[in-house]
Write a protein that holds these residues in place. Structure first.
Motif, short mmCIF file in Angstrom:
data_model
loop_
_atom_site.label_atom_id
_atom_site.label_comp_id
_atom_site.label_asym_id
_atom_site.label_seq_id
_atom_site.Cartn_x
_atom_site.Cartn_y
_atom_site.Cartn_z
N SER A 1 9.04 0.72 7.65
CA SER A 1 8.50 -0.53 7.10
C SER A 1 9.55 -1.38 6.38
O SER A 1 9.32 -2.56 6.13
N GLY A 2 10.66 -0.78 6.02
CA GLY A 2 11.69 -1.49 5.27
C GLY A 2 11.37 -1.61 3.79
O GLY A 2 12.06 -2.31 3.06
N ALA A 3 10.34 -0.92 3.34
CA ALA A 3 9.92 -0.99 1.94
C ALA A 3 10.59 0.11 1.11
O ALA A 3 10.90 1.19 1.62
N GLU A 4 10.81 -0.19 -0.15
CA GLU A 4 11.31 0.82 -1.09
C GLU A 4 10.14 1.68 -1.55
O GLU A 4 9.07 1.16 -1.87
N ARG A 5 10.36 2.96 -1.59
CA ARG A 5 9.36 3.92 -2.06
C ARG A 5 9.97 4.72 -3.19
O ARG A 5 11.18 4.80 -3.34
N VAL A 6 9.11 5.33 -3.98
CA VAL A 6 9.58 6.20 -5.05
C VAL A 6 9.25 7.63 -4.63
O VAL A 6 8.22 7.88 -4.01
N ALA A 7 10.16 8.54 -4.94
CA ALA A 7 9.95 9.95 -4.62
C ALA A 7 10.49 10.79 -5.77
O ALA A 7 11.34 10.35 -6.53
N GLN B 1 1.76 9.29 -6.03
CA GLN B 1 2.15 10.67 -5.78
C GLN B 1 3.22 11.13 -6.77
O GLN B 1 3.15 12.23 -7.31
N ALA B 2 4.21 10.27 -7.04
CA ALA B 2 5.28 10.62 -7.97
C ALA B 2 4.74 10.82 -9.39
O ALA B 2 5.09 11.79 -10.07
N GLN B 3 3.88 9.91 -9.83
CA GLN B 3 3.34 10.03 -11.19
C GLN B 3 2.37 11.21 -11.30
O GLN B 3 2.26 11.83 -12.36
N SER B 4 1.69 11.53 -10.21
CA SER B 4 0.82 12.70 -10.22
C SER B 4 1.64 13.98 -10.43
O SER B 4 1.25 14.86 -11.21
N THR B 5 2.78 14.06 -9.76
CA THR B 5 3.68 15.20 -9.96
C THR B 5 4.16 15.25 -11.40
O THR B 5 4.18 16.32 -12.04
N LYS C 1 10.24 21.46 -18.56
CA LYS C 1 10.67 20.89 -17.30
C LYS C 1 10.60 19.36 -17.37
O LYS C 1 9.76 18.80 -18.08
N THR C 2 11.49 18.72 -16.64
CA THR C 2 11.50 17.26 -16.56
C THR C 2 11.49 16.84 -15.09
O THR C 2 11.92 17.60 -14.21
N VAL C 3 11.00 15.63 -14.84
CA VAL C 3 10.93 15.09 -13.49
C VAL C 3 11.83 13.86 -13.41
O VAL C 3 11.80 13.01 -14.30
N THR C 4 12.63 13.80 -12.36
CA THR C 4 13.43 12.60 -12.12
C THR C 4 13.02 12.03 -10.77
O THR C 4 12.66 12.76 -9.84
N PHE C 5 13.07 10.70 -10.70
CA PHE C 5 12.66 9.99 -9.49
C PHE C 5 13.86 9.38 -8.80
O PHE C 5 14.92 9.20 -9.39
N GLN C 6 13.66 9.03 -7.55
CA GLN C 6 14.67 8.30 -6.80
C GLN C 6 13.98 7.26 -5.93
O GLN C 6 12.82 7.41 -5.57
N LEU D 1 0.83 -1.21 0.00
CA LEU D 1 0.00 0.00 0.00
C LEU D 1 0.87 1.26 0.00
O LEU D 1 0.62 2.20 -0.76
N GLY D 2 1.88 1.28 0.85
CA GLY D 2 2.76 2.44 0.93
C GLY D 2 3.55 2.67 -0.34
O GLY D 2 3.70 3.80 -0.80
N THR D 3 4.05 1.59 -0.92
CA THR D 3 4.82 1.70 -2.16
C THR D 3 3.93 2.20 -3.29
O THR D 3 4.33 3.09 -4.06
#
Length: 137
Positions: A60-66, A17-21, A48-53, A9-11
């Protein structure tokens, strides 16, 4: 099991949120595709361009995108011959934004599909949690 679902759910939420931006930035690019400078030699709108990390959620120990950054595209502006335009230089050329509508449409399609995939994962995880709760009743 439920801990894994909460991670999913968190991921998925971070992906939404990232894709909305990204979609907002693409919409801004498209809205300004013909915006020129107000005076001769003045720079027009720059794409303008968007880059993620990838970010590790410590709790939680989960990978998230930002969103790492929203940056300006350094590619050159287009020059269009419009001698009657107030922003035209002495040769009659106007600098136009470095926005390519076709590239923006492809990026929008990709961002929309990624958004939909994250939404589907979010919905599936939520449904699985609901079924688990129903079993406990």
């Amino acid at each position: 099991m439920s801990n894994d679902l909460f991670r999913a759910l968190g991921t998925s939420a971070s992906g939404l949120q990232a894709q909305s931006t990204r979609l907002r930035v693409i919409a801004e690019n498209m809205a300004n595709a013909d915006t020129t400078g107000a005076a001769p030699g003045e720079a027009p709108y720059r794409r303008k361009t968007v880059t993620f990390q990838s970010v590790l959620d410590e709790e939680s120990g989960a990978e998230r995108v930002a969103v790492e950054q929203i940056a300006e595209d350094p590619s050159p502006f287009r020059e269009v011959y419009e001698p009657g335009n107030p922003a035209a230089d002495a040769r009659g050329y106007v600098l136009k934004p470095n926005v390519n509508a076709l590239v923006e449409m492809v990026d929008m399609r990709e961002a929309s599909r990624s958004y939909e995939a994250n939404l589907k994962t979010l919905e599936t995880s939520r449904d699985m949690l609901q079924h688990a709760l129903d079993l406990l009743r």
